[in-house]
Design a protein around this motif. Structure first.
Motif, mmCIF file in Angstrom:
data_model
loop_
_atom_site.group_PDB
_atom_site.id
_atom_site.type_symbol
_atom_site.label_atom_id
_atom_site.label_comp_id
_atom_site.label_asym_id
_atom_site.label_seq_id
_atom_site.Cartn_x
_atom_site.Cartn_y
_atom_site.Cartn_z
ATOM 1 N N ASP A 160 0.832 -1.206 0.000
ATOM 2 C CA ASP A 160 0.000 0.000 0.000
ATOM 3 C C ASP A 160 0.865 1.254 0.000
ATOM 4 O O ASP A 160 0.438 2.313 -0.427
ATOM 5 N N LEU A 161 2.064 1.118 0.558
ATOM 6 C CA LEU A 161 2.980 2.258 0.614
ATOM 7 C C LEU A 161 4.379 1.751 0.299
ATOM 8 O O LEU A 161 4.802 0.714 0.830
ATOM 9 N N VAL A 162 5.082 2.461 -0.573
ATOM 10 C CA VAL A 162 6.478 2.132 -0.889
ATOM 11 C C VAL A 162 7.356 3.262 -0.365
ATOM 12 O O VAL A 162 7.075 4.442 -0.601
ATOM 13 N N VAL A 163 8.413 2.878 0.358
ATOM 14 C CA VAL A 163 9.382 3.876 0.825
ATOM 15 C C VAL A 163 10.717 3.546 0.169
ATOM 16 O O VAL A 163 11.234 2.439 0.312
ATOM 17 N N ASP A 164 11.251 4.490 -0.576
ATOM 18 C CA ASP A 164 12.556 4.291 -1.197
ATOM 19 C C ASP A 164 13.619 4.796 -0.229
ATOM 20 O O ASP A 164 13.823 5.997 -0.075
ATOM 21 N N ALA A 165 14.278 3.844 0.454
ATOM 22 C CA ALA A 165 15.385 4.182 1.370
ATOM 23 C C ALA A 165 16.640 3.509 0.843
ATOM 24 O O ALA A 165 17.382 2.874 1.588
ATOM 25 N N SER A 166 16.866 3.650 -0.479
ATOM 26 C CA SER A 166 17.926 2.881 -1.140
ATOM 27 C C SER A 166 19.257 3.614 -1.179
ATOM 28 O O SER A 166 20.188 3.168 -1.841
ATOM 29 N N GLY A 167 19.351 4.739 -0.473
ATOM 30 C CA GLY A 167 20.655 5.361 -0.306
ATOM 31 C C GLY A 167 21.092 6.217 -1.481
ATOM 32 O O GLY A 167 20.328 6.482 -2.409
ATOM 33 N N ARG A 168 22.369 6.648 -1.399
ATOM 34 C CA ARG A 168 22.858 7.613 -2.375
ATOM 35 C C ARG A 168 22.968 7.027 -3.777
ATOM 36 O O ARG A 168 22.905 7.756 -4.761
ATOM 37 N N ASN A 169 23.161 5.724 -3.874
ATOM 38 C CA ASN A 169 23.335 5.135 -5.198
ATOM 39 C C ASN A 169 22.092 4.420 -5.698
ATOM 40 O O ASN A 169 22.121 3.809 -6.756
ATOM 41 N N GLY A 170 21.026 4.460 -4.933
ATOM 42 C CA GLY A 170 19.790 3.781 -5.344
ATOM 43 C C GLY A 170 19.305 4.339 -6.676
ATOM 44 O O GLY A 170 19.346 5.544 -6.910
ATOM 45 N N ARG A 171 18.889 3.460 -7.542
ATOM 46 C CA ARG A 171 18.468 3.890 -8.883
ATOM 47 C C ARG A 171 16.991 3.604 -9.146
ATOM 48 O O ARG A 171 16.436 4.046 -10.130
#
Ligand SMILES: Cc1cc2nc3c(=O)[nH]c(=O)nc-3n(C[C@H](O)[C@H](O)[C@H](O)COP(=O)(O)OP(=O)(O)OC[C@H]3O[C@@H](n4cnc5c(N)ncnc54)[C@H](O)[C@@H]3O)c2cc1C
Length: 442
Positions: A160-171
């Motif tokens: 239901d909710l997505v949190v992008d906590a993939s850091g400085r290099n997350g694409r």
């Protein structure tokens, strides 16, 4: 921010999918789980191995020195007190800055990033309601302008909710939102190494409770104290110079050549416990929240700042708490506006400072046609004590860079008058390059 996540509140159990189980993903994930949400944090990192080692390949800065400011400690104490206790049990030392007028400001803790994250992970992993799933998020499924789930190693995971906590290099969400709006190359690169003081050995010189810092002609050195006698030596170099410091002999020779560092790394006082750790190029960036319902960026996915001011974990903690407050109040939609107001000024602040040091390291001087960078305003307090009272809240990140605006004209007058912060004793960059060359050739 335009994410339509205002429906989430304490009473509603929803499936939250977090991309990344670093400090941002772990802290938010555990805190949401404690509020009754069903949370999955996906990360390819397996955690520490059975021998206790933790390579953490996706996070290049993991073994580099981190100063952990009080914002992270406060967030742990508020949301996950067991993780704070676990940090202390692992040897973390809470600290305070004492200002000239006797005011005590919490200053964070002496602890390695690895030790802090192990503590956080061990507590988060035990949290009912939070699943740490090993995997790589390939993409976010978006339908009708709304995030509907994660695609993890080819498998669809509805959320239901997505949190992008993939850091400085997350694409993974890069093509879903606006391009970074601020920052760019900091012009600096790290090379560091961890040491441990021998039993009973006195530490070397300190500039403040967290670190010893010295600016030399064309580069900078910082010693970060961590837990249990462990410390990191950091050489901050212009990205285009002193590459060979990555070689052990060169790093050791540089430590011998710089007064102060020489004391810290004297073999009678301490011994290295890691190889030399080179770092890649470093960037300031800020990403506004995407215009996709049910998708939130968090932590380094929102902003990164010049690391030697040690603000990344603090901005991460501030964001987690701001998002949780908004989730609790059913007003998560205002998180993006909060980030724009509270995070972006720090990125601009770092960019101004980096521009200055890049210019100085290329033979230039203070640019008096622009706002004086905040670190130069701080330094000018040595020449004009009227600046000093403004420093504490800014240094502790209790007030943003704007809080220095009232004393900026005083600092400007100091620099217009020709005053410059004195450099520390020791070899300039060209002399250090000679030391490095000789050590590599030997
Ligand atoms: C050289 C350097 C020195 C620093 N020094 C300091 C300091 O002194 N003090 C300080 O406060 N901060 C410092 N920082 C900043 C600090 O390290 C970051 O702010 C912090 O790591 C942010 O945490 P995060 O959880 O947002 O991201 P990260 O720690 O980067 O974690 C992101 C996670 O996402 C995972 N991931 C990425 N893509 C995917 C995918 N597609 N699917 C699944 N998982 C994915 C990664 O594996 C990783 O585990 C420094 C940074 C650098 C580069």
């Amino acid at each position: 921010m335009h994410s339509e996540c205002s429906q989430y509140s304490r009473e509603v159990v929803v499936q939250v999918g977090i991309i990344g189980a670093g400090p941002a993903g772990l802290l938010l994930g555990a805190a949401l789980a404690r509020r009754g949400h069903a949370v999955v944090a996906v990360d390819p990192d397996p955690g520490p191995d059975t021998g206790g080692r933790w390579a953490r390949r996706g996070v290049m800065q993991f073994h580099h020195p981190h100063g952990v400011r009080q914002q992270m400690g406060e967030a742990l104490r508020a949301e996950l007190p067991e993780a704070w206790d676990a940090c202390l049990a692992a040897g973390a030392e809470p600290l305070a800055f004492v200002l000239d007028d006797g005011t005590r400001l919490p200053a964070g803790m002496r602890v390695r990033r690895e030790t802090f994250e192990r503590a956080l992970r061990s507590v988060a992993a035990r949290e009912p309601g939070l699943t740490l799933r090993r995997g790589h998020v390939d993409r976010v499924g978006v339908e009708d302008g709304r995030a509907r789930g994660l695609v993890v190693d080819g498998e669809h995971l509805p959320t239901d909710l997505v949190v992008d906590a993939s850091g400085r290099n997350g694409r993974v969400t890069r093509d879903l939102g606006p391009a970074p709006v601020a920052g760019g190359d900091t012009g600096i690169a790290y090379v560091s190494r961890q040491y441990r003081l021998h039993d009973g050995a006195e530490p070397g010189p300190m500039s403040n409770p967290l670190a010893w810092e010295a600016r030399l002609d064309g580069y900078q050195v910082i010693v970060f104290r961590h837990e249990r006698g462990i410390f990191s030596v950091l050489l901050v170099r212009p990205a285009g110079a002193l590459h060979d410091l990555r070689h052990e002999a060169a790093f050791t020779a540089a430590c011998r050549a710089v007064p102060g560092l020489c004391d810290w790394t004297d073999p009678d006082r301490s011994a290295p416990i890691t190889p030399v750790l080179p770092g890649g190029r470093l960037y300031n960036h800020y990403r506004a929240q995407p215009d996709v319902g049910g998708l939130v960026l968090l932590g380094d996915a929102v902003c990164t700042t010049t690391p030697m001011f040690g603000r990344g974990l603090a901005t991460t903690a501030m964001q987690v708490r701001a998002l949780l407050d908004r989730v609790d109040a059913g007003d998560a939609a205002s998180f993006g506006a909060w980030c724009d107001a509270a995070m972006l000024p720090w990125v601009h602040d770092h960019t101004r400072s980096d521009d200055h040091w890049r210019r100085v390291w290329s033979g230039g001087d203070v640019d008096l046609t622009r706002r004086i960078p905040s670190d130069l305003i701080l330094a000018a307090a040595a020449a004009d004590p009227r600046i000093a009272p403004a420093l504490g809240p800014y240094l502790a990140m209790l007030a943003g860079p704007k809080s220095l605006d009232p004393v900026e004209p005083l600092a400007r007058a100091v620099y217009q008058g020709g005053w410059r912060s004195p450099l520390a004793d020791g070899p300039g960059r060209d002399e250090l390059a000679e030391v490095v060359r000789a050590a590599v050739a030997a």
